[in-house]
Design a protein around this motif. Structure first.
Motif: not given
Ligand code: MN
Length: 289
Positions: A60, A62, A104, A106, A123
């Motif tokens: 996704h 950012h 990125h 995760e 986060q």
């Protein structure tokens, strides 16, 4: 004179990470942001069976801020469209500058997937000022042993200086605006006085255990306290064994905030540009493993 709390927020629970409960004390209906801090997600602690990814956050984008991960337990692999790859273990911190744009993912590391274990982390979204929203994306992979530690109360209180400065120790992370990020560990009864500049907005999030603030009221885990900017700082005393507190303060940016999903900009037009730039591939391309 100590900073006094103006808001006491109990983390609400979300379920949006592979079925793992994610608690969100910021933002809430009452508190939109504690400028420059936009969002705080607390995932776990959770015991995970082998073969299960408690995060599983796929690719996704950012833009316009810095997503920071404090991993307390577990193991996460990171991969992004700038070619960065990383592996975080308990105690490590990942300080990412999304800047002009990054894509990125995760996920739990391969060894964690194989063996299972406990996953626990936070986060945090730190805003960027207009002047740096389109900065070159960056990725600071901060290993646990590179984070300076300040010991107080005979070593019963330990402050890890992730960003900013404390007791003459400079934080491990580079930031665009003045930000202090300290990870405080308290033994039961241990006492720590933490100076906070008057010019900073400040909050604490109690990750686990409980604390007494300024030798007065006590607060339990999974609560966020926002402070009024007056006084020299705060005093915390551990009220249970192995108390963990995230102490955050920062110089407010004081600009309009327009957020849409994974983008945090100043105006609606800039959000539209971010969506378009992502579609056009200007944030790079992410290739799966
Ligand atoms: Mn992300």
């Amino acid at each position: 004179m100590k900073f006094r709390p103006v808001a006491n927020i109990q983390a609400s629970e979300l379920m949006d990470m592979g079925g793992t409960a994610v608690k969100q004390p910021l933002p809430t209906v009452k508190v939109e942001q504690v400028d420059p801090f936009l969002l705080l997600h607390h995932f776990g602690p959770t015991q995970v069976e082998p073969g299960t990814d408690p995060l599983d956050v796929g690719p996704h984008p950012h833009r316009g801020f810095e997503p920071v991960t404090f991993l307390y337990e577990g193991s996460i692999r990171h991969k992004d469209s700038r070619g960065n790859e990383g592996l975080l273990s308990g105690g490590d911190v990942q300080w990412m500058t999304a800047g002009r744009g990054i894509i990125h993912s995760e996920r739990a590391s391969k060894s964690f997937l194989r063996e299972g274990g406990r996953m626990h982390g936070i986060q945090l979204w730190v805003n960027l000022p207009k002047a740096h929203k389109m900065a070159q994306p960056d990725y600071q992979d901060i290993k646990s042993d590179s984070i300076p530690v300040v010991k107080l109360d005979g070593g019963q209180a330990r402050l890890r200086v992730v960003a900013g400065e404390l007791g003459g120790q400079k934080g491990a992370a580079r930031t665009f605006t003045p930000v202090n990020a300290f990870q405080l560990s308290l033994e039961q009864g241990a006492y720590a006085e933490i100076p906070i500049p008057k010019t900073h907005n400040a909050l604490i999030y109690i990750v686990s255990g409980s604390v007494q603030l300024n030798e007065n009221w006590s607060y339990e885990q999974e609560h966020l306290l926002q402070f009024k900017n007056e006084g020299e700082g705060i005093a915390l005393r551990g009220k249970s064994p192995a108390t963990e507190v995230l102490v955050l303060s920062g110089q407010p940016i004081g600009e309009p905030v327009t957020q849409w999903g994974p983008y945090v900009m100043n105006t609606q037009t800039e959000i539209m540009e971010a969506m378009r730039d992502y579609q056009m591939g200007k944030m790079g391309f992410y290739t799966e493993y």
